[in-house]
Write a protein that holds these residues in place. Structure first.
Motif, short mmCIF file in Angstrom:
data_model
loop_
_atom_site.label_atom_id
_atom_site.label_comp_id
_atom_site.label_asym_id
_atom_site.label_seq_id
_atom_site.Cartn_x
_atom_site.Cartn_y
_atom_site.Cartn_z
N ASN B 152 45.25 15.90 -49.89
CA ASN B 152 46.87 15.74 -50.51
C ASN B 152 46.84 14.16 -51.55
OD1 ASN B 152 47.13 16.38 -48.09
ND2 ASN B 152 47.37 14.78 -46.78
N MET B 153 46.15 15.04 -52.31
CA MET B 153 46.45 13.65 -53.94
C MET B 153 46.94 14.42 -54.68
SD MET B 153 45.01 11.02 -53.76
CE MET B 153 43.58 9.77 -53.44
N ALA B 316 32.89 4.52 -50.20
CA ALA B 316 32.93 5.85 -51.50
C ALA B 316 34.15 6.37 -50.98
CB ALA B 316 31.78 6.42 -51.85
N ALA B 319 37.49 4.33 -50.64
CA ALA B 319 38.67 3.50 -51.13
C ALA B 319 39.03 4.91 -52.99
CB ALA B 319 37.05 4.18 -52.36
N GLN B 320 38.49 6.13 -52.52
CA GLN B 320 39.71 7.57 -52.89
C GLN B 320 40.88 7.43 -52.59
OE1 GLN B 320 39.16 7.91 -55.92
NE2 GLN B 320 37.68 9.82 -56.43
N ASP B 321 41.38 6.48 -51.59
CA ASP B 321 42.65 6.87 -50.25
C ASP B 321 43.90 6.85 -51.32
OD1 ASP B 321 42.73 7.96 -47.53
OD2 ASP B 321 44.36 6.46 -47.66
N LYS B 322 45.02 7.94 -50.59
CA LYS B 322 45.59 6.94 -51.40
C LYS B 322 46.25 5.73 -50.50
CE LYS B 322 48.25 10.78 -50.00
NZ LYS B 322 47.42 11.75 -49.30
N VAL B 324 45.52 2.54 -50.91
CA VAL B 324 44.89 2.09 -51.51
C VAL B 324 45.30 1.13 -53.07
CG1 VAL B 324 43.01 1.00 -52.90
CG2 VAL B 324 42.06 2.72 -51.40
N ASP B 325 45.62 -0.70 -52.17
CA ASP B 325 46.05 -1.21 -53.86
C ASP B 325 45.62 -2.00 -54.35
OD1 ASP B 325 48.19 -2.38 -54.61
OD2 ASP B 325 49.42 -2.51 -53.01
#
Lengths: 368, 368
Positions: B152-153, B316, B319-322, B324-325
């Motif tokens: 869903n990027m 890993a 860490a690619q998840d949306k 992440v801030d």
């Protein structure tokens, strides 16, 4: 330095116009939600402006992800857009990572669309480096890529947070691209700004000499015109469609010749002449008006005859346009010189305009 | 028939829930700006529901463009999205042509994204035919496709004009997909609706028997919960993130196993157990609470152990998840049973949750 405000409620932003803005990064850093940004540009612009911009931002503590695309309208595709996504995902760009578009209309449209859809939307700054992008494509939030079956068919309305139009970046612009930008400048005069049209007629030689003061005024006045129209109608339900003067014919020319054969502004110039010829056929402008329009475009180094693709091909290409409603193609037509409206044209009027405004030599006249 | 209103100002719309809605096309035709619509579906759903829907709409004078996609999460890609654009452009679909999504979450997400970007946005109606789509993905305007580097990027927030949840379409849903939908139903109880969680515990057998009254209540209550949360925070700046309970772990499971190995709801179920285990490690829920969560998911036919991908791989992937801030992964954590919040988890807590919640057999347990 001149500032034009685009008033869109919570999505309002400034268009800043002047020489040397690229080095004044505090306007950008003040807007970044995190100290991280991706600069998206193309190979040509990167060679000129990427390093200084990147260094200035890094000196201000901003981590930069540079993404360099191939240069050309033929790359305004999903495949190239995906290079932006690959770069962002590989660098783990987040929802608060700002995308900075550094380049002309193609870079701006693609970067804007990438910003609109990467993780469903990230912040976005436009740094247009061509005249066309400074007066048109970077202002107003239209973003898109092309599809093999139609230009700008896939896109979003997505507003930047800031537009920085650095006039110094026009110093390196090839003549042909500079002229293509003037097509959109002249367009504003023809839509609804007769005083500006008259100013352009009086100052076209200064503009062709890239006189800084004349250029600053032309860019500001163009942006004011666009900001006013977009502010009234962000998503093109009405008046914004006027900005498409010359574009229905123009897109047909671009698609018909193959993307990239003519520059967008060149196709729009020839398209505006076709729109003027149709208006003349309707008895709404005089032959003297038509001659003035052609003379101004010609003085701006633009084509005034369209390629002879034939009526059937033009009709088929224009039927694919986004401004089609219930099978009716919507054209921007001149009510008189300096005043345009949206309407339909009969096949007879279109045929007459094409008959008078196309030539067999036109297509080849623009190939470098 | 039950109606849930999603209140988003000018973008508000109704979610209508009941049996036999597919045949009642006047709800749709009342909204069409032109008598033309594209129905986007997949091969599986088309065989069951395309012909009746198309006939009913055609009988009401609507011209239909049918677009049938391959079935499966592995097709939630740009290439498949382009099949929609090809179909629309070939049929000369216009800006007022409505897109109707007929199918589960993948069809809904892709059709919604196509509607968001085709010609910069066209009208859109959701007809979800799976339980998961009825209670979750068709409501709230999140649309997207996957990218090889993340789920869903690429997508948009784009609201439909109407959601029609026809409970009759669940009659043909395979058991595994039905259970996957229950995972999202149970999620609403765990986010902030303890009374619903308790109702689910009491009624899980009726739901597993697909009792119409129980199902209608569960879908309505789920949509009410989602509508309330989305109405407060359309673009996920805050409370909406709670809807991602189980999803950070869940997306890692989906990506780690390869899209399509586990159903989304299955990955979310195992992800919610990991979130519960992390909450237990933090001392915020008891072992009895944890056991209740696992018991309910198990009774719903869902996996409660996650695949043993190893800590490094989970870290890993997450860490690619949306969500992440500034490099910090945001998790939805349980403050107590039936109340969740967004926060961060230490590597130790994540490792302990994975240690307790993964098994070597898990991955293979769900392959058909």
């Amino acid at each position: 330095m001149r500032t034009v405000k685009l008033d869109l409620g919570p999505d309002s932003y400034d268009i800043v116009i002047g020489r040397g803005l690229l080095a004044q990064v505090e306007r950008m850093t003040a807007l970044l939600p995190q100290k991280r940004a991706a600069i998206v540009t193309n190979t040509t612009v990167a060679a000129l402006y990427l390093a200084p911009l990147q260094k200035a931002l890094e000196a201000a503590g901003v981590q930069i992800i540079p993404i360099v695309l191939p240069d050309g309208e033929q790359y305004k595709t999903w495949e190239t857009l995906n290079l932006i996504f690959d770069g962002l995902l590989t660098a783990r760009a987040e929802r608060k990572t700002t995308l900075i578009a550094l380049g002309g209309g193609v870079v701006g449209d693609m970067t804007g669309f990438a910003a609109a859809v990467y993780q469903r939307g990230v912040p976005f700054i436009q740094i247009p480096t061509t005249l066309l992008a400074q007066v048109d494509s970077s202002v107003g939030g239209k973003t898109a890529i092309n599809h093999p079956l139609g230009k700008n068919m896939i896109g979003s309305f997505y507003q930047p947070q800031l537009v920085l139009a650095d006039l110094a970046s026009l110093d390196t612009l090839p003549d042909r691209e500079y002229s293509a930008g003037l097509a959109e400048v002249i367009k504003y005069g023809l839509i609804d700004d007769l005083p500006f049209l008259e100013w352009l007629e009086a100052n076209i030689e200064r503009l062709m000499g890239r006189d800084t003061d004349a250029l600053a005024y032309a860019v500001e006045r163009s942006c004011q015109n666009k900001a006013r129209i977009v502010g009234e109608d962000e998503k093109e339900h009405g008046v914004r469609a006027l900005l498409n003067l010359g574009h229905t014919f123009g897109h047909a020319i671009e698609t018909g010749l193959g993307y990239g054969a003519w520059l967008h502004g060149e196709a729009v110039a020839a398209g505006m002449v076709l729109a003027a010829r149709a208006s003349y056929e309707l008895g709404q402008i005089t032959d003297a008006d038509l001659a003035r329009i052609i003379k101004l475009l010609d003085a701006a180094g633009l084509p005034t005859m369209a390629p002879a693709l034939g009526y059937e091909r033009y009709a088929a290409l224009m039927a694919q346009d986004k401004k089609v409603d219930a099978g009716q193609i919507k054209f921007i037509i001149m009510r008189k010189l300096g005043e345009s409206y949206m309407g339909t044209l009969s096949p007879e009027v279109i045929a007459a305009a094409l008959q008078a405004g196309c030539s067999d030599d036109a297509a080849a006249s623009r190939v470098a």
